[in-house]
Design a protein around this motif. Structure first.
Motif, PDB file in Angstrom:
ATOM      1  N   LEU A  12       1.146  -1.643  -0.055  1.00 17.98           N
ATOM      2  CA  LEU A  12       0.186  -0.026   0.280  1.00 17.98           C
ATOM      3  C   LEU A  12       0.398   1.341   0.214  1.00 17.98           C
ATOM      4  O   LEU A  12       1.750   1.789   1.106  1.00 17.98           O
ATOM      5  CB  LEU A  12      -1.163  -0.031   1.420  1.00 17.98           C
ATOM      6  N   GLU A  13       0.842   1.818  -0.996  1.00 17.45           N
ATOM      7  CA  GLU A  13       1.909   3.169  -1.090  1.00 17.45           C
ATOM      8  C   GLU A  13       1.080   3.956  -1.067  1.00 17.45           C
ATOM      9  O   GLU A  13      -0.174   5.059  -2.235  1.00 17.45           O
ATOM     10  CB  GLU A  13       2.455   3.158  -2.390  1.00 17.45           C
ATOM     11  N   LEU A  14       1.413   5.665   0.100  1.00 17.93           N
ATOM     12  CA  LEU A  14       1.167   6.868  -0.087  1.00 17.93           C
ATOM     13  C   LEU A  14       0.953   7.594  -0.990  1.00 17.93           C
ATOM     14  O   LEU A  14       1.798   7.909  -1.554  1.00 17.93           O
ATOM     15  CB  LEU A  14       1.165   7.219   1.355  1.00 17.93           C
ATOM     16  N   THR A  15      -0.173   8.278  -1.138  1.00 22.96           N
ATOM     17  CA  THR A  15      -0.007   9.106  -2.888  1.00 22.96           C
ATOM     18  C   THR A  15      -0.050  10.655  -1.747  1.00 22.96           C
ATOM     19  O   THR A  15      -0.667  11.195  -3.101  1.00 22.96           O
ATOM     20  CB  THR A  15      -0.512   8.591  -3.826  1.00 22.96           C
ATOM     21  N   GLY A  16      -1.114  10.906  -1.563  1.00 23.83           N
ATOM     22  CA  GLY A  16      -1.530  12.446  -0.435  1.00 23.83           C
ATOM     23  C   GLY A  16      -2.728  12.166   0.756  1.00 23.83           C
ATOM     24  O   GLY A  16      -2.599  11.284   0.715  1.00 23.83           O
ATOM     25  N   PHE A  26      -5.692   9.015   3.717  1.00 28.11           N
ATOM     26  CA  PHE A  26      -4.790   9.127   2.639  1.00 28.11           C
ATOM     27  C   PHE A  26      -5.469   8.229   1.561  1.00 28.11           C
ATOM     28  O   PHE A  26      -6.171   7.784   1.522  1.00 28.11           O
ATOM     29  CB  PHE A  26      -3.045   8.137   3.385  1.00 28.11           C
ATOM     30  N   LEU A  27      -5.011   9.135   0.599  1.00 28.04           N
ATOM     31  CA  LEU A  27      -5.077   9.252  -0.600  1.00 28.04           C
ATOM     32  C   LEU A  27      -3.710   7.618  -0.989  1.00 28.04           C
ATOM     33  O   LEU A  27      -2.514   7.854  -0.386  1.00 28.04           O
ATOM     34  CB  LEU A  27      -4.989   9.349  -1.708  1.00 28.04           C
ATOM     35  N   ALA A  28      -4.262   6.334  -1.713  1.00 25.70           N
ATOM     36  CA  ALA A  28      -3.490   5.713  -1.854  1.00 25.70           C
ATOM     37  C   ALA A  28      -3.066   4.724  -2.750  1.00 25.70           C
ATOM     38  O   ALA A  28      -4.453   5.062  -3.487  1.00 25.70           O
ATOM     39  CB  ALA A  28      -3.086   4.908  -0.330  1.00 25.70           C
ATOM     40  N   ARG A  29      -2.528   3.777  -3.214  1.00 26.28           N
ATOM     41  CA  ARG A  29      -2.564   2.884  -4.590  1.00 26.28           C
ATOM     42  C   ARG A  29      -2.254   1.222  -3.739  1.00 26.28           C
ATOM     43  O   ARG A  29      -1.305   1.462  -2.780  1.00 26.28           O
ATOM     44  CB  ARG A  29      -1.786   3.685  -5.559  1.00 26.28           C
ATOM     45  N   LEU A  30      -2.983   0.418  -4.472  1.00 29.93           N
ATOM     46  CA  LEU A  30      -1.907  -0.812  -4.444  1.00 29.93           C
ATOM     47  C   LEU A  30      -1.986  -1.496  -5.487  1.00 29.93           C
ATOM     48  O   LEU A  30      -3.203  -1.686  -6.345  1.00 29.93           O
ATOM     49  CB  LEU A  30      -3.216  -1.425  -3.880  1.00 29.93           C
ATOM     50  N   GLY A  31      -1.294  -1.427  -6.293  1.00 28.73           N
ATOM     51  CA  GLY A  31      -0.424  -1.854  -7.604  1.00 28.73           C
ATOM     52  C   GLY A  31      -1.723  -0.167  -8.057  1.00 28.73           C
ATOM     53  O   GLY A  31      -0.710   0.208  -7.861  1.00 28.73           O
ATOM     54  N   TYR A  37      -6.582   5.361   2.915  1.00 33.13           N
ATOM     55  CA  TYR A  37      -6.540   4.386   3.512  1.00 33.13           C
ATOM     56  C   TYR A  37      -6.986   4.797   4.910  1.00 33.13           C
ATOM     57  O   TYR A  37      -6.342   6.563   4.615  1.00 33.13           O
ATOM     58  CB  TYR A  37      -5.253   4.201   3.448  1.00 33.13           C
ATOM     59  N   LYS A  38      -7.167   4.470   6.261  1.00 26.50           N
ATOM     60  CA  LYS A  38      -7.838   5.348   7.191  1.00 26.50           C
ATOM     61  C   LYS A  38      -7.043   4.580   8.186  1.00 26.50           C
ATOM     62  O   LYS A  38      -7.572   3.626   8.525  1.00 26.50           O
ATOM     63  CB  LYS A  38      -9.057   5.711   7.582  1.00 26.50           C
TER      64      LYS A  38
END
Length: 255
Positions: A12-16, A26-31, A37-38
């Motif tokens: 899980l990568e945070l993007t904002g 948080f805004l995030a990406r999974l792939g 994400y909270k």
């Protein structure tokens, strides 16, 4: 289930960060999948919701949405992230040209297709809080009664480009005491449709089986009992309820 969930092996990568949220969000990406994400570590204690975790109630709300069969809540689950365990929910792209809930001047109310909730004073004169008169929002209103949603703001109703409506931000739900605060009061006293009553019946039936078992780690025994009681009352008197009790019936701010 709504949406595809990547494996827990996917990082899980945070993007904002969503700065307007009252708890860490948080805004995030999974792939290649966008999510919200909270983390539990970012939850602020609430005096009127002292038991449990917001993340657990968000997941519980999704599970009840699935039991209803109406796709009210986007796919939501618990998993680890950079800031520890938290709630993860599939991101929804909204249509900025659509408003499922709106504030309009009282002398500019739409002729049809909308329900009036209340009128009040705005900066430029009297205004009215209105919402769509649609099947999707009726179902969301029934869902809110079932889960005892204390925070259905207008901004928590997402209007999607394909006409669907999703409800989000369900951390303030399932309290054992009456806490219903919503902007979706436009159907007070109207009877539930057969489909709406059937949905409530599905939830109540599932509470004695798989749904109850899945919710047990997420909610307290009192909250589970109250959930069953709300379903039973709604089935015994299948109409949209009216506000009651000393607390405000509409959240503030309304958006």
């Amino acid at each position: 289930m709504t949406g595809t969930v990547p494996s827990d092996d996917v990082e899980l990568e945070l993007t904002g960060r969503i700065r307007t949220a009252s708890n860490a969000s948080f805004l995030a990406r999974l792939g290649d999948v966008s999510v919200i994400y909270k983390p539990v570590a970012g939850e602020r204690p609430l005096w009127d919701f002292p038991d449990g975790r917001l993340a657990d109630r968000e997941v519980a709300a999704y599970l009840v949405s699935e039991a209803l069969g109406w796709d009210v809540v986007p796919r939501t689950w618990l998993r680890d992230g950079p800031l520890g365990e938290g709630m993860v929910q599939l991101w929804q792209d909204v249509d900025p040209e659509q408003d499922a809930v709106d504030l309009v001047p009282v002398d500019d109310l739409p002729d049809d297709g909308w329900r009036l909730v209340l009128e009040g004073d705005g900066d430029d004169g009297p205004v009215a809080l209105i919402h769509e008169d649609s099947e999707a929002l009726r179902r969301m209103a029934v869902f809110d009664v079932v889960v005892n949603n204390a925070d259905r703001k207008g901004a928590h109703v997402l209007a999607l480009p394909d006409g669907r409506r999703h409800g989000v931000d369900h951390g303030l739900t399932f309290h054992a005491e009456h806490k219903l605060r919503t902007v979706l009061w436009g159907w007070i006293g109207d009877p539930l449709t057969a489909d709406e009553a059937d949905g409530v019946g599905r939830v109540r039936s599932a509470l004695s089986g798989s749904l109850g078992s899945t919710l047990a780690p997420l909610l307290t025994p009192d909250e589970l009992e109250a959930l069953d009681d709300r379903c039973a009352r709604l089935l015994a008197s299948p109409v949209f309820p009216e506000p009651h009790g000393p607390m405000p019936a509409v959240p503030w701010p309304v958006f």
